[in-house]
Motif scaffolding. Structure first.
Motif, mmCIF file in Angstrom:
data_model
loop_
_atom_site.group_PDB
_atom_site.id
_atom_site.type_symbol
_atom_site.label_atom_id
_atom_site.label_comp_id
_atom_site.label_asym_id
_atom_site.label_seq_id
_atom_site.Cartn_x
_atom_site.Cartn_y
_atom_site.Cartn_z
ATOM 1 N N ARG A 67 0.884 -1.238 -0.017
ATOM 2 C CA ARG A 67 -0.054 -0.198 0.170
ATOM 3 C C ARG A 67 0.747 1.178 0.056
ATOM 4 N NH1 ARG A 67 -3.396 -3.059 3.144
ATOM 5 N NH2 ARG A 67 -2.310 -2.491 5.185
ATOM 6 N N THR A 68 1.814 1.376 0.707
ATOM 7 C CA THR A 68 2.713 2.459 0.996
ATOM 8 C C THR A 68 3.583 2.710 -0.363
ATOM 9 O OG1 THR A 68 4.277 1.395 2.569
ATOM 10 C CG2 THR A 68 2.380 2.593 3.378
ATOM 11 N N ARG A 69 4.200 1.642 -1.025
ATOM 12 C CA ARG A 69 5.197 1.698 -1.569
ATOM 13 C C ARG A 69 4.882 1.381 -3.259
ATOM 14 N NH1 ARG A 69 9.405 -1.999 -0.311
ATOM 15 N NH2 ARG A 69 10.636 -0.780 -2.015
ATOM 16 N N ALA A 70 3.321 1.227 -3.430
ATOM 17 C CA ALA A 70 2.823 0.698 -4.820
ATOM 18 C C ALA A 70 3.489 1.611 -5.743
ATOM 19 C CB ALA A 70 1.467 0.700 -4.628
ATOM 20 N N GLY A 71 3.740 2.841 -5.707
ATOM 21 C CA GLY A 71 3.958 3.733 -6.851
ATOM 22 C C GLY A 71 5.609 3.768 -7.169
ATOM 23 N N GLU A 72 6.306 3.181 -6.386
ATOM 24 C CA GLU A 72 7.727 3.008 -6.619
ATOM 25 C C GLU A 72 8.341 2.329 -7.623
ATOM 26 O OE1 GLU A 72 9.879 1.792 -2.902
ATOM 27 O OE2 GLU A 72 8.661 3.326 -1.906
ATOM 28 N N PRO A 73 9.149 2.559 -8.427
ATOM 29 C CA PRO A 73 9.571 1.886 -9.758
ATOM 30 C C PRO A 73 10.058 0.311 -9.325
ATOM 31 C CG PRO A 73 10.410 4.088 -9.888
ATOM 32 C CD PRO A 73 9.844 4.008 -8.391
ATOM 33 N N ALA A 74 10.912 0.295 -8.178
ATOM 34 C CA ALA A 74 11.235 -0.995 -7.716
ATOM 35 C C ALA A 74 10.017 -2.212 -7.492
ATOM 36 C CB ALA A 74 11.995 -0.980 -6.704
ATOM 37 N N VAL A 75 8.950 -1.381 -6.691
ATOM 38 C CA VAL A 75 7.654 -2.407 -6.477
ATOM 39 C C VAL A 75 7.019 -2.648 -7.532
ATOM 40 C CG1 VAL A 75 5.577 -2.486 -5.210
ATOM 41 C CG2 VAL A 75 7.843 -1.755 -4.165
ATOM 42 N N LEU A 76 6.908 -1.792 -8.706
ATOM 43 C CA LEU A 76 6.253 -2.048 -9.869
ATOM 44 C C LEU A 76 6.891 -3.089 -10.858
ATOM 45 C CD1 LEU A 76 5.059 1.764 -10.504
ATOM 46 C CD2 LEU A 76 3.458 -0.208 -9.530
ATOM 47 N N SER A 77 8.292 -2.829 -10.690
ATOM 48 C CA SER A 77 9.040 -3.714 -11.505
ATOM 49 C C SER A 77 9.029 -5.182 -10.815
ATOM 50 C CB SER A 77 10.428 -3.215 -11.372
ATOM 51 O OG SER A 77 11.382 -4.433 -11.914
ATOM 52 N N ALA A 78 8.775 -5.367 -9.711
ATOM 53 C CA ALA A 78 8.906 -6.481 -9.088
ATOM 54 C C ALA A 78 7.363 -7.302 -9.254
ATOM 55 C CB ALA A 78 8.833 -6.517 -7.595
ATOM 56 N N VAL A 79 6.239 -6.505 -9.431
ATOM 57 C CA VAL A 79 5.091 -7.076 -9.881
ATOM 58 C C VAL A 79 5.227 -7.605 -11.275
ATOM 59 C CG1 VAL A 79 2.826 -6.340 -10.228
ATOM 60 C CG2 VAL A 79 3.815 -5.523 -8.002
ATOM 61 N N LEU A 80 5.648 -6.644 -12.092
ATOM 62 C CA LEU A 80 5.537 -7.100 -13.463
ATOM 63 C C LEU A 80 6.554 -8.377 -13.540
ATOM 64 C CD1 LEU A 80 5.561 -3.998 -15.403
ATOM 65 C CD2 LEU A 80 3.750 -5.385 -14.864
ATOM 66 N N GLY A 81 7.545 -8.498 -12.890
ATOM 67 C CA GLY A 81 8.669 -9.535 -12.846
ATOM 68 C C GLY A 81 7.950 -10.927 -12.378
ATOM 69 N N PHE A 82 7.146 -10.761 -11.280
ATOM 70 C CA PHE A 82 6.327 -11.656 -10.825
ATOM 71 C C PHE A 82 5.276 -12.293 -11.757
ATOM 72 C CE2 PHE A 82 1.951 -12.832 -9.157
ATOM 73 C CZ PHE A 82 2.044 -13.703 -8.303
ATOM 74 N N LEU A 83 4.631 -11.365 -12.563
ATOM 75 C CA LEU A 83 3.848 -12.010 -13.801
ATOM 76 C C LEU A 83 4.438 -12.534 -14.810
ATOM 77 C CD1 LEU A 83 1.185 -8.879 -14.023
ATOM 78 C CD2 LEU A 83 0.749 -10.943 -13.131
ATOM 79 N N GLU A 84 5.730 -11.795 -15.200
ATOM 80 C CA GLU A 84 6.493 -12.525 -16.205
ATOM 81 C C GLU A 84 7.418 -13.840 -15.827
ATOM 82 O OE1 GLU A 84 10.617 -10.916 -18.757
ATOM 83 O OE2 GLU A 84 9.658 -9.603 -17.145
ATOM 84 N N SER A 85 7.274 -14.205 -14.500
ATOM 85 C CA SER A 85 7.908 -15.447 -14.332
ATOM 86 C C SER A 85 6.933 -16.685 -14.412
ATOM 87 C CB SER A 85 8.532 -15.344 -12.800
ATOM 88 O OG SER A 85 7.379 -15.207 -11.986
ATOM 89 N N TYR A 86 5.679 -16.429 -14.682
ATOM 90 C CA TYR A 86 4.614 -17.396 -14.815
ATOM 91 C C TYR A 86 3.810 -16.968 -16.172
ATOM 92 C CZ TYR A 86 1.269 -20.891 -13.764
ATOM 93 O OH TYR A 86 0.169 -21.867 -13.724
#
Length: 91
Positions: A43-62
Motif C-alpha cells: 500500500r505505501t510503496r505501490a508507486g515506486e519503480p522497484a515495487v512496480l518492476s517486482a510486480v511485473l517480474g512476478f507476472l513475467e515469471s509465470y
C-alpha cells in the motif's frame, strides 16, 4: 479484450497489472510471498519503480499469469515485459 496499439507509460501499465493481480486472492497472496512484501508495504510503496518492476517480474515469471494479465488489461505480453525492463532501469 483487444490489445492496445499504443505504448502506455511503464508505471501506468504496472499499476493496472497490480490491480489485476490483486483481483484474485490466491494470486495476490503468491505475489506477497514471492516478493516478501506485506500488504502494508504494498500500500505505501505501490508507486515506486522497484515495487512496480517486482510486480511485473512476478507476472513475467509465470507465463499463464502474464498472458492472462495482458488480456485482462488490454495489452500485449511484450508490453508488460518492456515496462518491467524500463522500470528496472528507473529503480
Amino acid at each position: 479484450m483487444r490489445a492496445r496499439e499504443t505504448n502506455p507509460e511503464p508505471a501506468e501499465l504496472a499499476l493496472r497489472a497490480l490491480v489485476w493481480t490483486l483481483g484474485e486472492p490466491d494470486r495476490a497472496l503468491r505475489l506477497l510471498d514471492v516478493t516478501g512484501m506485506t500488504p502494508a508495504d504494498l500500500r505505501t510503496r505501490a508507486g515506486e519503480p522497484a515495487v512496480l518492476s517486482a510486480v511485473l517480474g512476478f507476472l513475467e515469471s509465470y507465463e499463464p499469469d502474464l498472458i492472462a494479465c495482458a488480456n485482462g488489461i488490454g495489452e500485449r505480453p511484450e508490453a508488460i515485459v518492456a515496462a518491467r525492463a524500463a522500470l528496472e532501469t528507473a529503480a
